[in-house]
Design a protein around this motif. Structure first.
Motif, short mmCIF file in Angstrom:
data_model
loop_
_atom_site.label_atom_id
_atom_site.label_comp_id
_atom_site.label_asym_id
_atom_site.label_seq_id
_atom_site.Cartn_x
_atom_site.Cartn_y
_atom_site.Cartn_z
N UNK A 144 47.58 31.28 49.79
CA UNK A 144 46.43 31.02 50.80
C UNK A 144 46.72 29.41 51.14
N UNK A 145 46.54 29.14 52.36
CA UNK A 145 46.88 27.90 53.11
C UNK A 145 45.48 27.34 53.65
N UNK A 146 45.03 26.19 53.19
CA UNK A 146 43.79 25.41 53.37
C UNK A 146 44.22 24.26 54.10
N UNK A 147 44.06 24.23 55.59
CA UNK A 147 44.01 22.93 56.50
C UNK A 147 43.28 22.01 55.87
N UNK A 148 43.81 20.71 56.11
CA UNK A 148 43.09 19.39 55.71
C UNK A 148 43.01 18.77 56.96
N UNK A 149 43.42 19.17 58.10
CA UNK A 149 43.38 18.60 59.51
C UNK A 149 42.56 19.47 60.41
N UNK A 150 41.21 19.60 60.20
CA UNK A 150 40.41 20.40 61.00
C UNK A 150 40.49 19.97 62.43
N UNK A 151 40.70 18.82 62.83
CA UNK A 151 40.66 18.33 64.22
C UNK A 151 41.89 19.15 64.92
N UNK A 152 42.79 19.48 64.65
CA UNK A 152 43.92 20.16 65.29
C UNK A 152 44.19 21.57 64.82
N UNK A 153 43.68 21.80 63.48
CA UNK A 153 44.18 23.14 63.05
C UNK A 153 42.97 24.12 63.04
N UNK A 154 43.07 24.56 64.31
CA UNK A 154 41.85 25.64 64.86
C UNK A 154 42.25 26.90 63.85
N UNK A 155 41.15 27.87 63.91
CA UNK A 155 41.47 29.15 63.13
C UNK A 155 42.74 29.79 63.96
N UNK A 156 42.94 29.89 65.10
CA UNK A 156 44.06 30.46 65.76
C UNK A 156 45.13 29.87 65.17
N UNK A 157 45.22 28.41 65.27
CA UNK A 157 46.46 27.89 65.07
C UNK A 157 46.88 27.81 63.47
N UNK A 158 46.02 28.03 62.54
CA UNK A 158 46.00 27.97 61.35
C UNK A 158 46.60 29.72 60.79
N UNK A 159 46.04 30.47 61.61
CA UNK A 159 46.28 31.88 61.52
C UNK A 159 47.65 32.21 61.96
N UNK B 237 46.90 33.94 53.77
CA UNK B 237 45.41 33.68 54.32
C UNK B 237 45.59 32.23 54.85
N UNK B 238 45.16 31.98 55.94
CA UNK B 238 45.06 30.57 56.55
C UNK B 238 43.64 30.41 56.92
N UNK C 207 33.98 27.51 48.11
CA UNK C 207 34.09 26.92 49.36
C UNK C 207 33.53 27.81 50.46
N UNK C 208 33.11 27.30 51.51
CA UNK C 208 32.76 28.08 52.72
C UNK C 208 33.77 27.44 53.83
N UNK C 209 34.76 28.26 54.44
CA UNK C 209 35.54 27.91 55.39
C UNK C 209 35.74 29.21 56.50
N UNK C 210 36.68 28.84 57.47
CA UNK C 210 36.81 29.94 58.60
C UNK C 210 38.10 30.30 58.47
N UNK C 211 38.33 31.89 58.73
CA UNK C 211 39.57 32.31 58.67
C UNK C 211 40.02 32.40 60.17
N UNK C 212 41.20 33.10 60.12
CA UNK C 212 42.03 32.87 61.46
C UNK C 212 41.24 33.57 62.67
#
Length: 207
Positions: free
Chosen positions: A109-124, A135-136, A52-57
């Motif tokens: 590890x927590x992977x968001x399935x709500x990219x519209x609201x879950x920004x890197x900062x929010x997930x972090x 790891x968010x 996978x290719x994603x974004x960290x906090x």
């Protein structure tokens, strides 16, 4: 209907422990984790997981190779989830603490399935509240979809006309992923932290 079909597609891969597992594994198994498994994925565990290719906090691009450097418990959810996700990730955090007490180093590890609201900062921020080592991850809708499909998870936004307040239906499995082996097993919601720790320790010992 769409949700049921998606969940059924995952369930079709899983043969529950018991007669099926015993009949297929009691002789001639070369599975190094056979003694740890309570379920079987039809066609092999390679049917689930992958890159996978994603974004960290920090908003930095990361891959599965960057994230899965230790045995990891991977969960797909979202930070605005009102009930299911908080309990599931708290259970995972408790299992990690139990494993710490047994001298096993495991990463939640927590992977968001709500990219519209879950920004890197929010997930972090969410991940750090749950566990200091969690790891968010989030990403673009396309990145999140690709990661979800790799793990055969289900999610669907409930359209209600409000762009800020909505729910997301999603599957609730937690996945055990090892750096060398990839996905090896999954855990349902009813599994306790102690039971999860027992099974994770078994896999680590067998690695």
């Amino acid at each position: 209907m769409q949700r049921l079909a998606a969940i059924a597609s995952f369930a079709a891969l899983v043969a529950i422990s018991g007669g099926v597992w015993y009949a297929t594994q009691r002789t001639g198994s070369d599975d190094p984790y056979a003694q740890c498994r309570t379920s079987k994925v039809a066609g092999g565990s390679e049917q689930i997981g992958g890159s996978f290719n994603l974004l960290n906090k920090a908003g930095e691009a990361v891959t599965d190779k960057d994230v899965i450097t230790k045995p990891s418990l991977v969960y797909f959810g979202y930070t605005f989830c009102p009930d299911v996700c908080p309990f599931d990730v708290a259970r995972n955090a408790d299992a990690v603490d139990e494993l710490d007490a047994r001298n096993y180093d495991v990463t939640p590890v927590f992977i968001s399935i709500d990219p519209e609201r879950d920004t890197p900062e929010v997930v972090g921020e969410f991940s750090e509240l749950i566990h200091e080592r969690m790891i968010g991850l989030t990403g673009t809708p396309e990145q999140v979809k690709a990661a979800s499909q790799a793990y055969r998870t289900y999610y669907r936004k409930q359209e209600n006309g409000d762009p800020d307040y909505y729910l997301v239906d999603h599957s609730t499995f937690t996945y055990l992923v090892l750096p060398e082996a990839g996905f090896v097993d999954f855990f349902r919601r009813e599994v306790t932290p102690e039971e999860m720790a027992d099974r994770v320790a078994c896999y680590i010992d067998a690695s």
